[in-house]
Design an enzyme around this catalytic site. Structure first.
Site, mmCIF file in Angstrom:
data_model
loop_
_atom_site.group_PDB
_atom_site.id
_atom_site.type_symbol
_atom_site.label_atom_id
_atom_site.label_comp_id
_atom_site.label_asym_id
_atom_site.label_seq_id
_atom_site.Cartn_x
_atom_site.Cartn_y
_atom_site.Cartn_z
ATOM 1 N N GLU A 277 0.953 -1.224 -0.042
ATOM 2 C CA GLU A 277 -0.004 -0.112 -0.179
ATOM 3 C C GLU A 277 0.755 1.147 -0.053
ATOM 4 O OE1 GLU A 277 -2.608 2.725 2.592
ATOM 5 O OE2 GLU A 277 -2.731 0.632 3.367
ATOM 6 N N CYS A 314 -3.027 8.049 4.226
ATOM 7 C CA CYS A 314 -2.693 7.561 2.935
ATOM 8 C C CYS A 314 -4.019 7.785 2.204
ATOM 9 C CB CYS A 314 -2.662 6.294 3.266
ATOM 10 S SG CYS A 314 -3.539 5.195 4.296
HETATM 11 P P1 NAP Z 1 9.198 4.909 3.651
HETATM 12 O O1 NAP Z 1 10.299 5.485 3.870
HETATM 13 O O2 NAP Z 1 8.790 3.987 2.372
HETATM 14 O O3 NAP Z 1 9.167 3.648 4.946
HETATM 15 C C1 NAP Z 1 8.137 2.961 5.009
HETATM 16 C C2 NAP Z 1 8.456 1.609 6.044
HETATM 17 O O4 NAP Z 1 9.499 0.887 5.005
HETATM 18 C C3 NAP Z 1 9.202 1.843 7.183
HETATM 19 O O5 NAP Z 1 8.900 1.068 8.229
HETATM 20 C C4 NAP Z 1 10.662 2.096 6.804
HETATM 21 O O6 NAP Z 1 11.639 1.994 7.822
HETATM 22 C C5 NAP Z 1 10.729 0.828 5.932
HETATM 23 N N1 NAP Z 1 12.070 0.732 5.122
HETATM 24 C C6 NAP Z 1 12.565 1.767 4.466
HETATM 25 N N2 NAP Z 1 13.447 1.426 3.836
HETATM 26 C C7 NAP Z 1 13.659 -0.055 3.946
HETATM 27 C C8 NAP Z 1 14.225 -0.988 3.345
HETATM 28 N N3 NAP Z 1 15.204 -0.910 2.714
HETATM 29 N N4 NAP Z 1 14.017 -2.406 3.883
HETATM 30 C C9 NAP Z 1 12.871 -2.716 4.717
HETATM 31 N N5 NAP Z 1 12.243 -1.700 5.024
HETATM 32 C C10 NAP Z 1 12.422 -0.379 4.895
HETATM 33 O O7 NAP Z 1 8.099 5.631 3.870
HETATM 34 P P2 NAP Z 1 7.669 6.499 5.180
HETATM 35 O O8 NAP Z 1 8.899 7.187 5.507
HETATM 36 O O9 NAP Z 1 6.735 5.869 6.131
HETATM 37 O O10 NAP Z 1 6.737 7.495 4.486
HETATM 38 C C11 NAP Z 1 7.295 8.239 3.350
HETATM 39 C C12 NAP Z 1 6.397 8.544 2.345
HETATM 40 O O11 NAP Z 1 5.400 7.203 2.184
HETATM 41 C C13 NAP Z 1 5.267 9.607 2.848
HETATM 42 O O12 NAP Z 1 5.657 10.764 2.810
HETATM 43 C C14 NAP Z 1 3.986 9.074 1.686
HETATM 44 O O13 NAP Z 1 4.051 9.776 0.848
HETATM 45 C C15 NAP Z 1 4.041 7.678 1.675
HETATM 46 N N6 NAP Z 1 3.178 6.987 2.504
HETATM 47 C C16 NAP Z 1 2.220 6.519 1.913
HETATM 48 C C17 NAP Z 1 1.189 5.807 2.885
HETATM 49 C C18 NAP Z 1 0.023 5.143 1.940
HETATM 50 O O14 NAP Z 1 -0.529 4.122 2.695
HETATM 51 N N7 NAP Z 1 -0.404 5.423 0.812
HETATM 52 C C19 NAP Z 1 1.366 5.762 4.286
HETATM 53 C C20 NAP Z 1 2.305 6.206 4.719
HETATM 54 C C21 NAP Z 1 3.184 6.933 3.949
HETATM 55 P P3 NAP Z 1 12.228 3.294 8.522
HETATM 56 O O15 NAP Z 1 11.311 4.332 9.029
HETATM 57 O O16 NAP Z 1 13.095 2.587 9.577
HETATM 58 O O17 NAP Z 1 13.058 3.569 7.313
#
Ligand code: NAP
Length: 702
Positions: A277, A314
């Site tokens: 998602e 989201c």
């Molecule tokens: P993210 O950077 O993609 O991180 C999401 C999850 O993935 C976090 O638990 C993160 O852990 C983990 N992660 C990152 N790199 C990884 C890797 N290489 N291997 C395994 N896990 C990894 O997203 P975010 O910081 O939570 O949010 C960033 C953006 O995502 C937001 O600005 C928004 O645009 C979007 N978002 C979308 C939704 C949706 O449902 N549509 C919801 C929330 C956010 P760490 O935090 O420890 O890096």
């Protein structure tokens, strides 16, 4: 004792890490122990004050030991029945509810208002309650789920099939986003645990303190088997490489991270399901003939989605489509509402919108707004620096971002507006000329979680819905009739699917029992009725039956055996029966009462009322004396197969089909269970005339 440290990874310290050592380090809760490291620490800052609040590191952790622990210890959850799992989940929910104020306290560091936190805390705990009661209500107290009654595959009924679902012999890895650290985890672990599968949760580092607190409480509650829930604060390193075909990965977060994880060759090689998602550019649509009241509803919904959780949902509305002629009106009303928003520290009275989760997010939103502004004009907000009023002690330290509205006059020529998700209080208004153009514009989002259609109560929107539904996981229709009771555009609900195609990730969560089934394997099971009865303990027509001189209604729940059968006495249906039943019920339908009309009907003659057959059947199979049967509380799957005419003789076969013990709610209540009886009413030619299930409450043995 499991070896928690991965010896192949060397530990090291840096100067920055030394400085950070006074900060609390969040532990991972794995293999029945707490694990943390002082190497490769990541620090998280308070969203309002900017102070460092905690750090995380899972450096050196043995991911293999975590997966093994889940599969060896946590797999005990698969041996529990659905009701045992559901009861445990309910107890966990109650336990967390009693501790909720602690979570509210911790959530202050995430910049949220109390109302925002409610969605995460109460919304999350409510999801546990909802799933627990859904499973207790809908599933029998077994470990396997039987989907079909019986699919006949042979002439003589000795070979057929059912689909069954069994718990996958694996683990679910749940990687969550920062915006809902509690709900995001609970809505995933509830269906997983109910499916009998252990979970490993990896929260986003920002917000992980809340997930950590809740998981710690769940483990302390002792209601779940050891190893059925583990938490990794920090990185998961090579954990995915230790997964196998029985495992599942779910991901919520940015498309970039999700896509790179999904591309892991190990997932591909072992066909490991990956439910994603990600960024979703959700829409709200104001219909072509919107009246004044409808415009207000639309403005209120867009406003709410922009400001709740400072737009970090989201499901938040990123694109707001309005008929070209109404653009100015909508803009004026929306800007007027947004100008009243008081941004700042939610601890200060009068503040209506808090901060983003981190300064990093603030810069990310600002960058995205910059991109959007290539397609659209900023009509409100959009300031990165502190040139808007902020109610906070040190506004420059916090992750504050103002409500920001853009207007895109030429959406058909725009690109970023349909593709970029600015994860903050940001939305773009745009005009459409007609339905065809609107449908095309909505589809340019390339798949979203949700769209709202705001309409006048008398407007027909069928054509619009059929055009936009394939691009969405959920469509919310809002009008004056539903407005007061609507749960709103932005609320995913336990009973409804949450997810969306394309850009939204292509995943599906929640949706009631659908989510539980995602963690189970569906198998088409073929065989004889007796073989089928053994799986799921549900009697199948054609399987062995047991007859006894003691009437089954005289036996308590524990004495009854699945397959226990009563063949009743016979009864010949007379004209007097039909006339009496017509007078008693008031049902004088011609097929029962008009000899001439009935002769011209499908039946060629007068027939008995179907409900008379059901009543007469009860008269034949019931044992009238007081006994362990407490009540008849329902009837399922009723079918009238053949008509019963005057002079026909009926007889009933009553067979104990399934038994489900019920939890005793209070000590005063008699322990009891639900018994489902298969009823077959046959005529003198041994033809089936009616078939159905009845459900009775039956007392348990003392
Ligand atoms: P993210 O950077 O993609 O991180 C999401 C999850 O993935 C976090 O638990 C993160 O852990 C983990 N992660 C990152 N790199 C990884 C890797 N290489 N291997 C395994 N896990 C990894 O997203 P975010 O910081 O939570 O949010 C960033 C953006 O995502 C937001 O600005 C928004 O645009 C979007 N978002 C979308 C939704 C949706 O449902 N549509 C919801 C929330 C956010 P760490 O935090 O420890 O890096």
């Amino acid at each position: 004792m499991l070896e928690l440290e991965n010896n192949s990874v060397e530990q090291h310290d840096t100067t920055e890490e030394h400085q950070a050592q006074t900060l609390k380090t969040l532990s991972s809760l794995v293999c029945g122990q707490e694990y943390s490291s002082q190497a490769e620490l990541r620090t998280v800052y308070h969203a309002i004050t900017g102070e460092a609040i905690y750090q995380v590191s899972s450096h050196g952790i043995s991911t293999k030991a975590i997966v093994d622990y889940a599969k060896k210890q946590g797999a005990a959850i698969a041996t529990w029945t659905f009701h045992q799992r559901a009861n445990a989940l309910k107890q966990v929910a109650q336990y967390l509810l009693e501790r909720k104020e602690h979570y509210y306290e911790l959530a202050k560091a995430t910049g949220c208002t109390r109302k925002d936190v409610w969605i995460d805390v109460e919304g999350g705990i409510g999801t546990l309650f909802a799933y627990s009661s859904l499973v207790r209500r809908e599933l029998s107290d077994e470990t396997a789920l039987v989907e079909d009654a019986w699919i006949p595959l042979s002439k003589h009924g000795n070979f057929g099939a059912k689909h069954i679902l069994t718990s996958k012999a694996g683990v679910a890895l749940h990687i969550d986003a920062f915006n809902f650290p509690i709900w995001g985890m609970l809505e995933k672990i509830a269906p997983t645990l109910l499916a009998g599968v252990p979970c490993i949760v990896k929260p986003a580092t920002e917000g992980a303190e809340l997930t950590h607190a809740v998981v710690k409480d769940i483990l302390a509650s002792g209601f779940l088997p050891a190893g059925s829930l583990q938490l990794i604060c920090g990185q998961i390193y090579d954990l995915i490489e230790h997964l196998n075909p029985q495992d599942t990965v779910t991901f919520t977060g940015s498309a970039a991270t999700g896509q790179s994880l999904r591309a892991n060759p190990h997932l591909n090689q072992y066909s490991i399901p990956f439910c994603m998602e990600a960024d979703s550019v959700n829409s709200a649509i104001l219909t072509e003939h919107a009246n004044d009241e409808t415009i207000d509803l639309f403005v209120r919904e867009v406003f709410r989605e922009m400001t709740t959780k400072a737009g970090q949902k989201c499901t938040a509305i990123r694109r707001a489509f309005v008929p070209a002629a109404l653009l100015e009106t909508v803009q004026t009303r929306l800007v007027a509402k947004l100008q009243k928003v008081v941004v700042g520290d939610p601890e200060i009275e009068g503040v209506t919108m808090g901060a983003l989760a981190s300064v990093k997010q603030k810069f990310s939103v600002a960058e995205k707004v910059e991109q959007l502004s290539e397609d659209a004009k900023i009509v409100l907000g959009g300031h990165l620096r502190q040139d808007f009023e902020i109610q906070a002690k040190n506004p420059e330290k916090g992750a504050f971002y103002p409500p920001t509205l853009l207007v895109c006059e030429q959406p058909t020529e725009a690109k970023h507006i349909h593709e970029v998700e600015a994860f903050g209080p940001v939305s773009t208004l745009m005009p459409y000329q007609n339905l065809a153009e609107l449908a095309d514009l909505v589809a340019r989002g390339e798949g979203s979680l949700v769209a709202s259609v705001v309409r006048n109560v008398d407007e027909n929107i069928e054509a619009l819905i059929t055009k936009i539904a394939p691009w969405h996981g959920r469509v919310h229709i809002l009008d004056a009739e539903s407005a007061k009771e609507s749960t709103g555009h932005g609320s995913p609900l336990p009973y409804l699917v949450h997810g969306g195609p394309g850009r939204a990730g292509g995943g599906e969560e929640l949706g009631g029992l659908r989510a539980v089934k995602h963690y189970m394997q569906r198998t088409a099971l073929q065989g004889s009725p007796n073989a089928m009865t053994q799986v799921g303990h549900s009697w199948t027509a054609g399987a062995q039956v047991f007859e006894d001189r003691v009437h089954p209604f005289k036996k308590d729940f524990d004495e009854l055996r699945v397959g226990e059968r009563l063949l009743t006495a016979r009864r010949t249906v007379t004209e007097a029966d039909i006339v009496n039943f017509a007078c008693l019920s008031g049902d004088h339908f011609y097929a029962h009462m008009d000899k001439i009309a009935a002769a011209d009907s499908l039946f060629g003659d007068r027939v008995a009322h179907g409900y008379f057959i059901v009543s007469a059947a009860a008269g034949l199979f019931v044992d009238a004396a007081a006994g362990p049967v407490i009540a008849n509380y329902g009837m399922d799957n009723l079918r009238f197969v053949e008509p019963v005419k005057i002079g026909d003789t009926i007889q009933v076969e009553l067979t104990c089909k399934q038994k489900t013990p019920k939890p005793q709610r209070d000590p005063e209540q008699k322990p009891h269970g639900v018994v489902v009886w298969d009823i077959k009413v046959k005529n003198q030619r041994n033809e089936l005339v009616a078939t159905y299930d009845i459900l009775t409450l039956v007392e348990r043995a003392a």
